[in-house]
Design a protein around this motif. Structure first.
Motif: not given
Length: 827
Positions: A441-452
């Motif tokens: 809920h903290e690490a993966l969501p922003p990474i998906v948003a930032d890089h996809d």
């Protein structure tokens, strides 16, 4: 940029407890290298698996020498790229350690110019035992184990099903499992290009290009070319492309799958090249639509604005040793999925992020990909080092896959929340809950948003919110894994109790065919309860559950081959019951992905395609119950037994429904007949029906009260069919009692005509004087694929099937090896 392949170099490997070096393959792994060297027996044969567990306890070393040219070393930067090291690796170049790794899923890149020399160089990769790592790292992380019989697999970022699963063996391997090479460049390097799509109301598509450079350069120039096939659609300079008359990419069954070739070249201000990037892209939008509706909150995929009912199955690694997989092996099962009218596969979270071949095929075939991150079932750590590794893993794979036309969803994990939610809400599990939230809920969501930024993220499968793990909540929102049928041994009709929004897992086991079983089991030791077959049944209660469900529906079989056939009929019946129910719920339910499409070794499992590629009954029936235009029978009521084992039944009606998900509305004709097993037609009718995209409708109710007063339900069957433009597009049979009570006739002779149409194909025509349920044919010792099998053979009607063979065949051989039977022949 210059590149030097190291995978093509001559590699050797050794058990670090010995001094003996053997020839190795790269990409590859220890188990396949040992097998090729003749040092271990076939890991799949018999019970050999249990005798090979020593491999996971050893350290293994791989090394090679290679020649570097002066021209390559003249570049400013020379990097060693390792796309996949499995897993605890120490990398040494010319005697100098350059890196240590502990994540199988990251593509690593290290600057090694200072360690290289013109001429001969030596590279060594030492793989430490994964088990030694587990015993010495995160030892305070000791959650309840779900699938790992030894324990600890979640402490390491490694393919989780290597440690054993309830359909797969335990082979904890090591090796250089993906490409390894040198890349040399100067000044700057183009790492990737992020492509964003905007679809306008006038039909045009605007592509925004965002080149990602190793070193920022605001003066760099971007040139591009967009082509479709051999035709250049547009070319130019800048970071915006407008496609005025785009050909849109659609999932299978919804339209075509045109793939544009996008080439991007970036140059510095002085004109010197920085890099070239080329990919195939599909022009489409994909969204996970969750809007408020009359039932709660929708869960459906919109492709180009159109709601798509997701039809498909879950995908596990197609081989226990994933380095053996190539495009041909992927194509075998993915093409079978499309042949069965599927439009989505879910890449399950206990395996691997698949290879380019896999995603290429999904793009080409129109198979949407639900992509799990690689976490499955058991709770994971959340320490800083672990989370940092997960973040790097996510970035590595998101950048690799984000351009894919087929990519529909990034999903945080498989069942970690669902299995452990009752613990995770307790105070004593606060540390595990914190770790869970931190990763998913903290690490993966922003990474998906930032890089996809385009592909949606879903935190877990199943997921209905952190306080909703029960079935009623699945009727309101989110996705559901429904396992009351199978694990809880509930009645198959329990599928019809629930109106889920999206069902991303449900399944039923069956045995693989005798032909597949023969690939790992000697004929004198192939009893399904014997030691060899038990070793190839990884669910502790699997055999008992199969027998339980088979006994509820079918008579006691006269032999083991018949039991195998019945297990496959039962599996197909269960999945048909579930899928047809979910399709009848459309648009409340908008997805049915059964568990599972494929196998990783020859085994009793939930798959519809055996490891050898043979189709089980389920795969053939999938083609029917996933058909774009479907007619299905819903039979309210049920049969049971009271004290004294006297049978009771509340079955009086048959409701005929149509479900339709093709993109263009059509008109069809619904036909129905009620037959006595002696051949008499007792009731018949037909009706013109409208088939509207995305709609399911109850079209006809057959009230059988009067017929049941005159005839035993044990002697009746209902035949129903849907015709479009004069062609039967969907057809099946419904019974009013479990088929074990039916007095099915046995055909004294079934006519079988074989016509050779080419050296590797034939046309078969079958005709029977009596009704035969789930008629199946086979050719002993001959590999084949058929357009249909496990079908209904109705009295005095010809059934024509086209068969293709892997090798040329003769009429004489086909006549000699042809065998066939139906349900009535099993007892």
């Amino acid at each position: 940029m210059q590149s030097l392949s190291l995978a093509t170099a001559a590699w050797r490997f050794r058990d670090c407890s010995t001094k003996s070096w053997l020839t190795a393959s790269v990409p590859g792994c220890v188990h396949t290298d040992l097998l090729a060297a003749g040092k271990i027996p076939d890991p799949f044969w018999g019970v050999n698996e249990t005798g090979l567990q020593w491999i996971e306890e050893r350290d293994w070393e791989y090394k090679t020498t290679f020649t570097v040219s002066a021209a390559l070393l003249a570049e400013e930067t020379v990097e060693l790229i390792a796309d996949g090291l499995d897993t605890v690796a120490t990398v040494t170049l010319n005697g100098e350690e350059i890196a240590r790794t502990e994540n199988m899923f990251i593509s690593f890149r290290w600057d090694v110019k200072s360690l290289l020399r013109v001429g001969k160089n030596e590279l060594v990769v030492r793989f430490g035992s994964a088990m030694a790592y587990i015993r010495s790292h995160r030892t305070d992380h000791a959650p309840r184990e779900i699938n790992d019989p030894v324990g600890g697999c979640t402490r390491i970022r490694k393919q989780q099903c290597q440690f054993g699963w309830d359909w797969g063996p335990r082979f904890v391997t090591a090796g250089i499992w993906r490409d390894i090479r040198l890349e040399a460049w100067s000044a700057n390097r183009l790492e990737s290009v992020r492509v964003s799509q905007t679809h306008a109301t006038d039909g045009s598509v605007t592509l925004a290009l965002a080149p990602e450079l190793t070193r920022a350069d605001t003066k760099a120039t971007t040139r591009w070319k967009l082509a479709l096939g051999e035709v250049t659609v547009a070319s130019g300079t800048g970071t915006v492309i407008v496609v005025k008359n785009p050909q849109l990419w659609w999932p299978s069954g919804q339209g075509e799958q045109p793939l544009y070739r996008l080439e991007v070249t970036v140059a510095a201000a002085d004109g010197s090249p920085i890099g070239h990037w080329q990919k195939r892209i599909g022009l489409r939008t994909i969204a996970l639509d969750r809007h408020k509706d009359q039932w709660g909150e929708s869960f459906q995929f919109l492709v180009n604005g159109r709601a798509i009912f997701a039809k498909g199955a879950n995908w596990i690694p197609a081989h226990t040793f994933v380095t053996t997989l190539d495009r041909e092996r992927y194509a075998r099962d993915l093409r079978a999925a499309v042949a069965a009218n599927m439009n989505m596969v879910r890449v399950w979270g206990g395996g691997i992020y698949e290879s380019e071949d896999f995603y290429d095929l999904c793009d080409e075939l129109g198979l949407l990909v639900w992509q799990d991150f690689m976490f499955g079932c058991t709770m994971y750590p959340g320490d800083d080092t672990f989370v940092a590794s997960v973040e790097a893993e996510a970035v590595s794979n998101i950048k690799r896959l984000r351009h894919r036309a087929s990519l529909a969803l990034w999903c945080g994990n498989n069942e970690v929340w669902a299995i452990n939610c009752h613990d995770l809400v307790k105070p004593e599990f606060a540390a595990y809950r914190r770790a869970y939230d931190r990763v998913f809920h903290e690490a993966l969501p922003p990474i998906v948003a930032d890089h996809d930024g385009a592909t949606p993220y879903w935190p877990a499968s199943p997921w209905r919110g952190d306080t909703a793990a029960d079935h009623p909540s699945g009727e309101i929102r989110g996705d559901t894994h429904y396992w009351d049928v199978w694990h809880a041994r509930h009645a198959v009709k329990d599928y019809e109790k629930w109106s889920f929004r999206f069902v991303s897992e449900f399944g039923m086991q069956s045995y693989s065919s005798p032909a597949t079983n023969a690939t790992f089991c000697p004929p004198d030791d192939n009893n399904v309860f014997g030691p060899v077959m038990e070793n190839h049944q990884k669910n502790r209660a699997g055999n008992q559950i199969i027998l339980d469900y088979v006994s509820r529906r079918y008579r006691f079989p006269k032999g083991q081959d018949e039991l195998i056939y019945l297990s496959q009929l039962n599996q197909a019946y269960c999945m048909q019951t579930g899928v047809e129910h979910y399709r009848r719920l459309m648009p409340r339910c908008m997805g049915a992905l059964y568990w599972q499409l494929n196998d990783c070794w020859p085994v009793a499992s939930w798959s519809s395609i055996e490891f050898t590629g043979r189709w089980k009954a389920l795969q053939y029936l999938s083609r029917r119950f996933f058909a774009p235009a479907l007619v299905s029978a819903h039979i309210p009521g049920d049969e049971g037994a009271i004290i004294g084992n006297y049978r009771t039944s509340t079955v009086r009606e048959v409701h005929l429904h149509t479900s339709y998900d093709a993109p263009v509305a059509v008109t069809g004709v619904l036909r129905w007949n009620v037959f006595h097993l002696d051949g008499r037609s007792l009731l018949q009718g037909k009706k013109t029906v409208a088939l509207t995209p995305g709609e399911s409708a109850k079209q006809q109710t057959l009230d059988l009260e009067t017929l049941l007063e005159k005839h035993s339900r044990d002697s009746l069957y209902v035949r129903f069919a849907l015709e479009v433009s004069g062609k039967t597009v969907s057809e099946d049979t419904a019974f009013l009692t479990p088929p074990r009570f039916l007095a099915l006739p046995k055909a004294k002779k079934t006519a079988a005509v074989i016509k050779i149409t080419s050296p590797k194909s034939a046309e078969l025509t079958f005709k029977s004087p009596v009704f035969q349920h789930r008629f199946a044919f086979d050719f002993a010792g001959v590999d084949f694929h058929a357009t249909d099998n496990f079908f209904e053979l109705y009295p005095n009607e010809s059934k024509r099937v086209t068969v293709t063979f892997d090798k040329p065949v003769t009429l004489a051989r086909l006549k000699k090896t042809l065998a066939h039977h139906s349900l009535a022949d099993t007892y």
